[in-house]
Design a protein around this motif. Structure first.
Motif, PDB file in Angstrom:
ATOM      1  N   LEU A  85     -10.966  77.620   6.794  1.00  0.00           N
ATOM      2  CA  LEU A  85     -11.093  78.311   8.081  1.00  0.00           C
ATOM      3  C   LEU A  85      -9.918  79.253   8.301  1.00  0.00           C
ATOM      4  O   LEU A  85      -8.848  79.059   7.712  1.00  0.00           O
ATOM      5  CB  LEU A  85     -11.105  77.286   9.224  1.00  0.00           C
ATOM      6  CG  LEU A  85     -12.059  76.105   9.097  1.00  0.00           C
ATOM      7  CD1 LEU A  85     -11.855  75.155  10.267  1.00  0.00           C
ATOM      8  CD2 LEU A  85     -13.495  76.576   9.051  1.00  0.00           C
ATOM      9  N   TYR A  86     -10.117  80.240   9.156  1.00  0.00           N
ATOM     10  CA  TYR A  86      -8.995  81.066   9.625  1.00  0.00           C
ATOM     11  C   TYR A  86      -8.323  80.275  10.744  1.00  0.00           C
ATOM     12  O   TYR A  86      -8.794  80.262  11.876  1.00  0.00           O
ATOM     13  CB  TYR A  86      -9.507  82.400  10.160  1.00  0.00           C
ATOM     14  CG  TYR A  86     -10.111  83.294   9.101  1.00  0.00           C
ATOM     15  CD1 TYR A  86      -9.375  83.672   7.983  1.00  0.00           C
ATOM     16  CD2 TYR A  86     -11.399  83.767   9.227  1.00  0.00           C
ATOM     17  CE1 TYR A  86      -9.926  84.500   7.013  1.00  0.00           C
ATOM     18  CE2 TYR A  86     -11.955  84.603   8.268  1.00  0.00           C
ATOM     19  CZ  TYR A  86     -11.216  84.956   7.162  1.00  0.00           C
ATOM     20  OH  TYR A  86     -11.762  85.768   6.211  1.00  0.00           O
ATOM     21  N   GLU A  87      -7.225  79.627  10.410  1.00  0.00           N
ATOM     22  CA  GLU A  87      -6.693  78.613  11.320  1.00  0.00           C
ATOM     23  C   GLU A  87      -5.996  79.180  12.558  1.00  0.00           C
ATOM     24  O   GLU A  87      -5.707  78.430  13.485  1.00  0.00           O
ATOM     25  CB  GLU A  87      -5.777  77.663  10.551  1.00  0.00           C
ATOM     26  CG  GLU A  87      -6.543  76.968   9.438  1.00  0.00           C
ATOM     27  CD  GLU A  87      -5.984  75.620   9.076  1.00  0.00           C
ATOM     28  OE1 GLU A  87      -4.828  75.342   9.423  1.00  0.00           O
ATOM     29  OE2 GLU A  87      -6.734  74.851   8.435  1.00  0.00           O
ATOM     30  N   ARG A  88      -5.727  80.482  12.558  1.00  0.00           N
ATOM     31  CA  ARG A  88      -5.104  81.049  13.763  1.00  0.00           C
ATOM     32  C   ARG A  88      -6.149  81.348  14.836  1.00  0.00           C
ATOM     33  O   ARG A  88      -5.809  81.597  15.979  1.00  0.00           O
ATOM     34  CB  ARG A  88      -4.354  82.344  13.414  1.00  0.00           C
ATOM     35  CG  ARG A  88      -3.112  82.093  12.605  1.00  0.00           C
ATOM     36  CD  ARG A  88      -2.198  83.318  12.610  1.00  0.00           C
ATOM     37  NE  ARG A  88      -1.030  83.032  11.803  1.00  0.00           N
ATOM     38  CZ  ARG A  88      -0.808  83.547  10.594  1.00  0.00           C
ATOM     39  NH1 ARG A  88      -1.644  84.379  10.075  1.00  0.00           N
ATOM     40  NH2 ARG A  88       0.284  83.227   9.929  1.00  0.00           N
ATOM     41  N   TYR A  94     -13.852  82.181  16.137  1.00  0.00           N
ATOM     42  CA  TYR A  94     -14.242  82.015  14.730  1.00  0.00           C
ATOM     43  C   TYR A  94     -15.763  82.058  14.571  1.00  0.00           C
ATOM     44  O   TYR A  94     -16.296  82.809  13.754  1.00  0.00           O
ATOM     45  CB  TYR A  94     -13.682  80.692  14.212  1.00  0.00           C
ATOM     46  CG  TYR A  94     -13.896  80.495  12.725  1.00  0.00           C
ATOM     47  CD1 TYR A  94     -13.125  81.169  11.797  1.00  0.00           C
ATOM     48  CD2 TYR A  94     -14.864  79.619  12.257  1.00  0.00           C
ATOM     49  CE1 TYR A  94     -13.316  80.998  10.440  1.00  0.00           C
ATOM     50  CE2 TYR A  94     -15.066  79.433  10.903  1.00  0.00           C
ATOM     51  CZ  TYR A  94     -14.286  80.126   9.990  1.00  0.00           C
ATOM     52  OH  TYR A  94     -14.489  79.945   8.651  1.00  0.00           O
ATOM     53  N   ARG A 127      -7.116  76.518  18.956  1.00  0.00           N
ATOM     54  CA  ARG A 127      -6.957  77.113  17.611  1.00  0.00           C
ATOM     55  C   ARG A 127      -7.374  76.118  16.540  1.00  0.00           C
ATOM     56  O   ARG A 127      -7.071  74.921  16.648  1.00  0.00           O
ATOM     57  CB  ARG A 127      -5.504  77.512  17.396  1.00  0.00           C
ATOM     58  CG  ARG A 127      -5.151  78.770  18.158  1.00  0.00           C
ATOM     59  CD  ARG A 127      -3.848  79.342  17.678  1.00  0.00           C
ATOM     60  NE  ARG A 127      -3.574  80.571  18.415  1.00  0.00           N
ATOM     61  CZ  ARG A 127      -2.875  81.581  17.934  1.00  0.00           C
ATOM     62  NH1 ARG A 127      -2.378  81.524  16.722  1.00  0.00           N
ATOM     63  NH2 ARG A 127      -2.668  82.659  18.650  1.00  0.00           N
ATOM     64  N   LEU A 128      -8.021  76.612  15.500  1.00  0.00           N
ATOM     65  CA  LEU A 128      -8.575  75.719  14.476  1.00  0.00           C
ATOM     66  C   LEU A 128      -7.485  74.970  13.712  1.00  0.00           C
ATOM     67  O   LEU A 128      -7.716  73.879  13.197  1.00  0.00           O
ATOM     68  CB  LEU A 128      -9.432  76.529  13.496  1.00  0.00           C
ATOM     69  CG  LEU A 128     -10.638  77.220  14.133  1.00  0.00           C
ATOM     70  CD1 LEU A 128     -11.344  78.105  13.127  1.00  0.00           C
ATOM     71  CD2 LEU A 128     -11.614  76.201  14.693  1.00  0.00           C
ATOM     72  N   GLY A 129      -6.288  75.538  13.662  1.00  0.00           N
ATOM     73  CA  GLY A 129      -5.175  74.870  12.986  1.00  0.00           C
ATOM     74  C   GLY A 129      -4.829  73.533  13.622  1.00  0.00           C
ATOM     75  O   GLY A 129      -4.254  72.657  12.973  1.00  0.00           O
ATOM     76  N   ARG A 133      -9.062  66.975  10.240  1.00  0.00           N
ATOM     77  CA  ARG A 133      -9.823  67.339   9.036  1.00  0.00           C
ATOM     78  C   ARG A 133     -11.335  67.227   9.288  1.00  0.00           C
ATOM     79  O   ARG A 133     -12.112  68.085   8.886  1.00  0.00           O
ATOM     80  CB  ARG A 133      -9.376  66.419   7.887  1.00  0.00           C
ATOM     81  CG  ARG A 133     -10.125  66.619   6.588  1.00  0.00           C
ATOM     82  CD  ARG A 133      -9.795  67.972   5.972  1.00  0.00           C
ATOM     83  NE  ARG A 133     -10.347  68.076   4.640  1.00  0.00           N
ATOM     84  CZ  ARG A 133     -11.607  68.396   4.360  1.00  0.00           C
ATOM     85  NH1 ARG A 133     -12.455  68.633   5.334  1.00  0.00           N
ATOM     86  NH2 ARG A 133     -12.025  68.480   3.109  1.00  0.00           N
ATOM     87  N   LYS A 136     -12.508  70.049  11.417  1.00  0.00           N
ATOM     88  CA  LYS A 136     -12.556  71.306  10.646  1.00  0.00           C
ATOM     89  C   LYS A 136     -13.830  71.367   9.799  1.00  0.00           C
ATOM     90  O   LYS A 136     -14.451  72.415   9.666  1.00  0.00           O
ATOM     91  CB  LYS A 136     -11.328  71.412   9.736  1.00  0.00           C
ATOM     92  CG  LYS A 136     -10.058  71.790  10.479  1.00  0.00           C
ATOM     93  CD  LYS A 136      -8.886  71.862   9.534  1.00  0.00           C
ATOM     94  CE  LYS A 136      -7.614  72.186  10.294  1.00  0.00           C
ATOM     95  NZ  LYS A 136      -6.423  72.149   9.453  1.00  0.00           N
TER      96      LYS A 136
ATOM     97  N   ASN B  82      -6.187  80.146   0.254  1.00  0.00           N
ATOM     98  CA  ASN B  82      -6.714  79.238   1.287  1.00  0.00           C
ATOM     99  C   ASN B  82      -8.212  79.008   1.163  1.00  0.00           C
ATOM    100  O   ASN B  82      -8.772  78.184   1.876  1.00  0.00           O
ATOM    101  CB  ASN B  82      -6.418  79.789   2.687  1.00  0.00           C
ATOM    102  CG  ASN B  82      -4.928  79.923   2.928  1.00  0.00           C
ATOM    103  OD1 ASN B  82      -4.126  79.225   2.292  1.00  0.00           O
ATOM    104  ND2 ASN B  82      -4.532  80.805   3.820  1.00  0.00           N
ATOM    105  N   THR B  84     -10.483  80.983   2.101  1.00  0.00           N
ATOM    106  CA  THR B  84     -11.227  81.589   3.214  1.00  0.00           C
ATOM    107  C   THR B  84     -12.072  82.782   2.768  1.00  0.00           C
ATOM    108  O   THR B  84     -12.915  83.261   3.521  1.00  0.00           O
ATOM    109  CB  THR B  84     -10.257  82.055   4.327  1.00  0.00           C
ATOM    110  OG1 THR B  84      -9.204  82.809   3.724  1.00  0.00           O
ATOM    111  CG2 THR B  84      -9.650  80.869   5.051  1.00  0.00           C
TER     112      THR B  84
END
Lengths: 315, 236
Positions: A85-88, A94, A127-129, A133, A136, B82, B84
C-alpha cells in the motif's frame, strides 16, 4: 471466466510455466497449488494482464490477454500476499485513487461501501501506515474489488492474518463465489484450499501435475477404511490376517480400539473384515472410509511429479 | 493523459506533501539564493558583474533541479522495493501514463522550488546590488530561459534516470547511480550552457533547448520500453 490455454512463460533460460492449461468458471473457486517456484504467481500475473506470455494465451471473459491486456486488467481484481500500500495515504484517498484508475463512477460512495464491507468504516481517514497487518490486507482486498471485477486473482490473500480474520476472509471469498465471480486462489495453505476450493490445480515446476475436483483429488485411488470395535486389538488383527487383510492398529475417534486397512475392492474386502471380526467374538462399532486430507493428496501428487527426476538422479 | 495527471497528483499530494523529510529538505533550497547573494557581495564595488549574476541565477535555478533528478530515481525504486508498483501495473493504466505521471509528479514540485529559488535570488539581489543592475543582467527572457532549461534538464535527466531505476533493484543503488548521473550531466550541462550563452547573444541556448527536447523524446520512449510490464514484473 478464465481460460488458460497452453500457457508458457520463460525468464531468460528459466522456464516458469510450461504449456499450462486450465479453466475457472464463473461461480467457481479454483485453488492453484504448488511448491515455491512452481509458477503460481507467474500464472496469476499473466492472467491479470501485467505479464506477457511467451507462448499460449489466456482468455478472461473471452478477451485475449495477448490481444487486449488493458481490457483484461479492467476485468480482473488482484490481491497479492503483501498488501503493498501507499502508506502515507489515508484509506479514503487510497481507495478513491484506485477507483479513479479503474474508472469507477461514484468513487466516494464505492469507497465507503468497501470500507463498510470490510469493517473499516471508522478508519477511513486514518493513514494506512498506522494500520495493523490484518487491516492492511483487508485494504488490499478492497483495492482488488473497487471495480467489482468478474474475475478475482488471490495470491496468498490470508498471509499473516490472524485466524479470526483469515476465517472472515474465507467467508467473504465464498460469498463472492455466490455472486458468480470466477476466483483463482494461489495458496500454500492447503487447509484453506480444502475448505473453500471447488477444484484444485497442482503445479509442479511450471507444469500441471494434477487437476480435478477437490473431493476427487482427496479420494485416494487406494481407499482406506477404519473399523472400530470393543475387544482385544491383537486378536482382531490376527483375525484380519487370517482373512487375508493386512491391517495396522490405530485409535478410532470414538475412543474404541481400531484397525486401518486398504481395500481396493471394498465390496469384497469390507464384508470379509466384518465377518472375521464377528467370528472372532469382537463387537464391531463402526466401519468408515478414511478421508484423505487435501494435504495428504497434495504431497502424494507432488511426490509423484517428483518421481521422474528422482529416477533420473538415481539412474 | 487523465490517469497520468491522477498519478502525478497522488505523488505530489501524498508522497511530497505527506513526507516531512521532503518538506525540510525543500526548505534547504530557500537558503541557497541567500548564500549566493551573500557570496556575491565581496566580488567588487557594487557587487558582482553581469556574468556572475547570471551564473548565480543559474545556480539558484539548477541546484534544486539536480536534487529533483535524485527524487525521480528514488520514487521508482521505492515503488519496486515496497511492491506498490504491482497494483499500479495491474490496473488499466497505460505504461506511458505511469512513466509520465510519475515524472510529472516529481517535476512539478521541483519546478515550483526552482522558480521560488530564482525569485528569492532575484529579490535579494535587487535589494543588495540595485534593482536596475539586476534588471539589466537578468531580463525577463533570460529568467524564462533559465526556467525552461531547468525544466528540460529535469525531464531529460529524469527520463534517463527512470531507465536506471528499471534496471537496479534497490533504492540505494538507484540513488547512487542517479548521483553519478547528476554529476556528469551537470558538468556537461554547465559547459554547453556557458558556451551557448556566449554565442549569438545567447540565442544558441534555444538550440540547446531543442537538443534537450529531442533527448526527452528519445529518453521517454526508451523509458517506456524498458518499463514494459513484463520486464518490470520479471525483476520484482
Amino acid at each position: 471466466m478464465i481460460d488458460v490455454r497452453d500457457l508458457s512463460r520463460s525468464f531468460g533460460r528459466t522456464v516458469a510455466l510450461d504449456h499450462v492449461s486450465f479453466r475457472v468458471e464463473p461461480g467457481e473457486i479454483v485453488a492453484l497449488l504448488g511448491p515455491n517456484g512452481a509458477g503460481k504467481t507467474t500464472a496469476s500475473r499473466i492472467i491479470a494482464g501485467i505479464l506477457a506470455p511467451s507462448e499460449g494465451d489466456v482468455l478472461v471473459d473471452g478477451i485475449s490477454v495477448r490481444a487486449d491486456p488493458h481490457s483484461v486488467r479492467q476485468r480482473c481484481g488482484m490481491v497479492t500476499d503483501q498488501p503493498s500500500l501507499y502508506e502515507r495515504m489515508t484509506l479514503r484517498a487510497y481507495l478513491g485513487f484506485f477507483c479513479h484508475l479503474y474508472d469507477v463512477a461514484a468513487a466516494a460512495k464505492r469507497t465507503e461501501e468497501l470500507a463498510e464491507l470490510l469493517g473499516l468504516s471508522d478508519r477511513l481517514d486514518v493513514r494506512l501506515g498506522a494500520f495493523s497487518r490484518g487491516m492492511k490486507q483487508k485494504v488490499a482486498i478492497a483495492r482488488g474489488l473497487v471495480h467489482d471485477p468478474p474475475v478475482l486473482l488471490l495470491d496468498e490473500p490470508a498471509t499473516a492474518l490472524d485466524p479470526e480474520t483469515a476465517r472472515s476472509l474465507r467467508s467473504f471469498i465464498v460469498s463472492l463465489r455466490a455472486r458468480h465471480r470466477a476466483i483463482l486462489l494461489c495458496t500454500h495453505d492447503l487447509d484453506e484450499a480444502q475448505r473453500i476450493a471447488d477444484r484444485v490445480v497442482v503445479l509442479y515446476r511450471g507444469r500441471v501435475a494434477r487437476e480435478g475436483l477437490t473431493g476427487v483429488l482427496r479420494a485416494d485411488s487406494h481407499p482406506r477404511f477404519v473399523v472400530s470395535f470393543s475387544g482385544d486389538a491383537a486378536a482382531a488383527r490376527d483375525a484380519l490376517t487370517r482373512a487375508g487383510v493386512k491391517a495396522e492398529a490405530t485409535t478410532a475417534e470414538n475412543g474404541y480400539a481400531a484397525l486401518r486397512f486398504d481395500a481396493d475392492e471394498p465390496g469384497t474386502t469390507n464384508p470379509a473384515v466384518l465377518r472375521a471380526l464377528l467370528d472372532g467374538g469382537l463387537r464391531v462399532i463402526t466401519l468408515v472410509r478414511e478421508e484423505r486430507s487435501l494435504e495428504d493428496a497434495y504431497f502424494a501428487i507432488v511426490a509423484e511429479a517428483r518421481e521422474p527426476e528422482t529416477g533420473k538422479a538415481n539412474g | 493523459m487523465g490517469k497520468a495527471a491522477l498519478i502525478a497528483w497522488r505523488e505530489i499530494r501524498w508522497e511530497i506533501f505527506g513526507d516531512r523529510g521532503a518538506i525540510i529538505r525543500t526548505g534547504f533550497f530557500a537558503l541557497l539564493p541567500i548564500l549566493f547573494v551573500l557570496s556575491g557581495r565581496g566580488t567588487g564595488p557594487g557587487g558582482p558583474n553581469e556574468i556572475s549574476m547570471l551564473v548565480l541565477a543559474l545556480q539558484s535555478t539548477l541546484i534544486p533541479a539536480l536534487s529533483g533528478v535524485a527524487l525521480i530515481a528514488s520514487t521508482f525504486t521505492q515503488e519496486k522495493e515496497n511492491g506498490t508498483l504491482v497494483p499500479l501495473l495491474a490496473s488499466p493504466v497505460r505504461d506511458l501514463d505511469i512513466v509520465v505521471g510519475k515524472l510529472l509528479g516529481m517535476v512539478g514540485p521541483v519546478m515550483v522550488i526552482c522558480t521560488g529559488s530564482l525569485t528569492v535570488y532575484y529579490v535579494l539581489a535587487s535589494a543588495l546590488f540595485g534593482a536596475a543592475r539586476v534588471r539589466e543582467a537578468l531580463p525577463p527572457q533570460i529568467l524564462f530561459a533559465l526556467l525552461v532549461v531547468a525544466f528540460l534538464y529535469l525531464i531529460t535527466a529524469g527520463s534517463w534516470v527512470l531507465i536506471i531505476a528499471a534496471i537496479v533493484r534497490t533504492t540505494r543503488a538507484g540513488q547512487q547511480i542517479a548521483g553519478l548521473m547528476i554529476g556528469i550531466s551537470a558538468a556537461i550541462f554547465a559547459v554547453l550552457g556557458v558556451g551557448a550563452a556566449r554565442i549569438a547573444d545567447g540565442w544558441a541556448l534555444v538550440g540547446l533547448g531543442v537538443a534537450f527536447v529531442i533527448a526527452d523524446v528519445v529518453a521517454l520512449e526508451v523509458a517506456r520500453r524498458v518499463w514494459q510490464r513484463g520486464e518490470v514484473i520479471g525483476r520484482l
